[in-house]
Design a protein around this motif. Sequence first.
Motif, PDB file in Angstrom:
ATOM      1  N   GLY A 573     -15.959  -8.334  27.583  1.00 28.95           N
ATOM      2  CA  GLY A 573     -16.448  -7.471  28.761  1.00 28.95           C
ATOM      3  C   GLY A 573     -17.711  -7.864  29.387  1.00 28.95           C
ATOM      4  O   GLY A 573     -18.080  -7.286  30.378  1.00 28.95           O
ATOM      5  N   ARG A 574     -18.447  -8.810  29.049  1.00 28.68           N
ATOM      6  CA  ARG A 574     -19.435  -9.585  29.810  1.00 28.68           C
ATOM      7  C   ARG A 574     -19.110 -10.920  30.465  1.00 28.68           C
ATOM      8  O   ARG A 574     -18.354 -11.643  30.054  1.00 28.68           O
ATOM      9  N   SER A 575     -19.995 -11.082  31.603  1.00 31.79           N
ATOM     10  CA  SER A 575     -19.652 -12.263  32.301  1.00 31.79           C
ATOM     11  C   SER A 575     -20.456 -13.512  31.570  1.00 31.79           C
ATOM     12  O   SER A 575     -21.220 -13.438  30.960  1.00 31.79           O
ATOM     13  N   LYS A 576     -19.562 -14.700  31.713  1.00 32.08           N
ATOM     14  CA  LYS A 576     -19.953 -15.886  31.132  1.00 32.08           C
ATOM     15  C   LYS A 576     -21.162 -16.498  32.056  1.00 32.08           C
ATOM     16  O   LYS A 576     -20.583 -16.672  33.324  1.00 32.08           O
ATOM     17  N   LEU A 577     -22.141 -16.820  31.709  1.00 29.56           N
ATOM     18  CA  LEU A 577     -23.487 -17.170  32.410  1.00 29.56           C
ATOM     19  C   LEU A 577     -23.671 -18.645  32.430  1.00 29.56           C
ATOM     20  O   LEU A 577     -23.235 -19.158  31.353  1.00 29.56           O
ATOM     21  N   ILE A 578     -23.990 -19.246  33.473  1.00 26.73           N
ATOM     22  CA  ILE A 578     -24.237 -20.585  33.648  1.00 26.73           C
ATOM     23  C   ILE A 578     -25.970 -20.798  33.980  1.00 26.73           C
ATOM     24  O   ILE A 578     -26.109 -20.081  34.895  1.00 26.73           O
ATOM     25  N   PRO A 579     -26.791 -21.463  33.490  1.00 25.31           N
ATOM     26  CA  PRO A 579     -28.086 -21.567  34.196  1.00 25.31           C
ATOM     27  C   PRO A 579     -27.998 -21.925  35.724  1.00 25.31           C
ATOM     28  O   PRO A 579     -27.349 -22.835  36.096  1.00 25.31           O
ATOM     29  N   GLU A 580     -28.828 -21.202  36.508  1.00 27.54           N
ATOM     30  CA  GLU A 580     -28.908 -21.476  37.728  1.00 27.54           C
ATOM     31  C   GLU A 580     -29.262 -22.758  38.173  1.00 27.54           C
ATOM     32  O   GLU A 580     -28.881 -23.530  39.102  1.00 27.54           O
TER      33      GLU A 580
END
Length: 637
Positions: A573-580
């Motif tokens: 239910g949450r977005s998979k995140l990558i360090p900007e």
Amino acid sequence: MSAENPRLLFRVDPLPLESPRGYLSRVAHEHGYPGPLSIARIAGLQRTNLERNEDAERIAHVLRLEPEEWRAMCYRRVRDEGRYFLRSFCGHSITADALNYGRTRVCPDCLRERPVWWALWDLGLVSACSRHRCYLIDQCPACGRRLRWRRPSMCRCRCGVDLRTVPADPAPQDLLAIQALICQASGVTLTSQAQEDIGAASLAPELERSELGSLLRLVLFAGSIGEEGWLRQKQRPFAATNLSGAKKIGREAAALFSEWPRPFHEALRRMLPAKAEDPSKLNFSHIYGNFYRHLFRVLPAAESAFLRQEFERFVVAEWKGLIRGNHRYFSPSVHAQSHWVCAHDAEKLARTSSNRIMDLVRAEQIDGVFVKVSTRTECWVKRESLSRWIADRDSELACYMLRPEVEQALGIKNITATSIAVAGAIRYVRGPSCDFPADVTYFLREDVKQVLDAFERHAPPLCDFVKPGSLIALRHAVKNFLGRGPGLASVIRAVVKGTLTPVGRTARFRGIMGYLFRLDDLRMYRPLGECPASRESFLNFRESATVLNVKPLVVRALVHHGVFAMVPGHSNGRSKLIPESEVLAFATNYVVASRRGTSGVEISAQDVLRIRIPEAGRGFVVFIPAKTKGGTPPRHP
């Protein structure tokens, strides 16, 4: 008169409502015979066979009547729906024990007006004449012997006394009212005085609507069970030939049925114990005895329905004992209104568990008792005490809202309300913890209103929002990267505190989900899994694809091959995140190259980044350095 087929010389027309034995006495008198037995001897019948159905044609022939005329007059046996025989009486069905064959009764005033023996006098419960307002007599005042139907004349005793000269004692009005009802049910036209007697007594209206057989049973039951305002433990024995017993029964029935239902309730109330007893020891059969048994087991249900209805009303109002499930005679409304309710039913009323009810009884928060029944123990609580407890509980419950109400107010769906409450945006309780209905979550109404007011007080303009860009609807943000839990809860808390302000509103989504925010502002509230305290910026797959100018599946492939490190702690239910920082560094060093573009570029093979896309049939994507080793862009020939 033929010797083979004897017949009387002339016909004597029977009168409506005339007794069959009285008719035989009148016929014998008209023909000059010494008594009605002479008619039986002429017909060749015994006196006990005069009213038998199989001998109807013979006696009718002698009397010069049609067989059906004689059958209509006789009290012949008829079959009812059950296994017992009834008697036909003037077109009505009555029980055989309601008839008085043994001791004849007459009204001297009626005989004085017209020498007719009326069928009404053959009823055992008829003890007075409603027309002349006097008692009937059943014995001669001169000789003291009881009257017989075989006397020489209908108007004379065997001793020769003219019964028309005998003074009759006046009857009381209450008895006359009962007698008038019996006359009316038999088909007799009442005098105006008799109708006034019925009205003055204020008898139960159901008695006036009863058939004759039902009325006689009700009068016999009420008169034999009542005694000077009390209910007897056993019915008084009654024989249809007992005139004094009929008088007493008539007056007791009148006392019980007059001004209905007050005397009936008073009689029931007098039977209750004077001192308060253990409610588990109060027993209907022990207190009301034969009355209770007859009311529910003997009397037919249809004719005694009004009695049972009043008894049930009394039980609801006055009975202080338990009404267990084995009282199957009572209607469900009695169980629903009784003073005591078992824990099993109390849990349905209070919408909590029976174990919780018993705990409250032990803690003396609800008045109740524990009753040992065979091998088990039952818990009973006072309905009044339970109602007070429920009222107090519900007053606290008014401060809370159910999840459907929260969803309607805030425009959220399914478990979103519970998720943001668990994350701390709205205070809530579970039902069992506050004695509220079990397995239900309750949300504090004050917090829900505060959230709604916080969004509405900014009054942002209505915008033509199509899809996320620099602005994003809260609904899209929840779906893309905030999630239903901590992320959305942090946004709500920020709006309530005033640190986050919506800049617009769209009509596409209900409630708070239709408010628009700056995308950069909402990114600050996205959940970070295991790194919630990090100040670093993160991008989801779609945002990373925009930076790299590729499709999201390419970013997914880069994560799959370890080029990018995904933030740990991801949940559904949450977005998979990558360090900007990683995405920007990769965008600085590499650019995507098509097959056509890479054929003429002078780049060594070891500098090319070839990434296979995991989805079947998608092939691969090639990245080339954005600059050569000399710091210049790749050269095309």
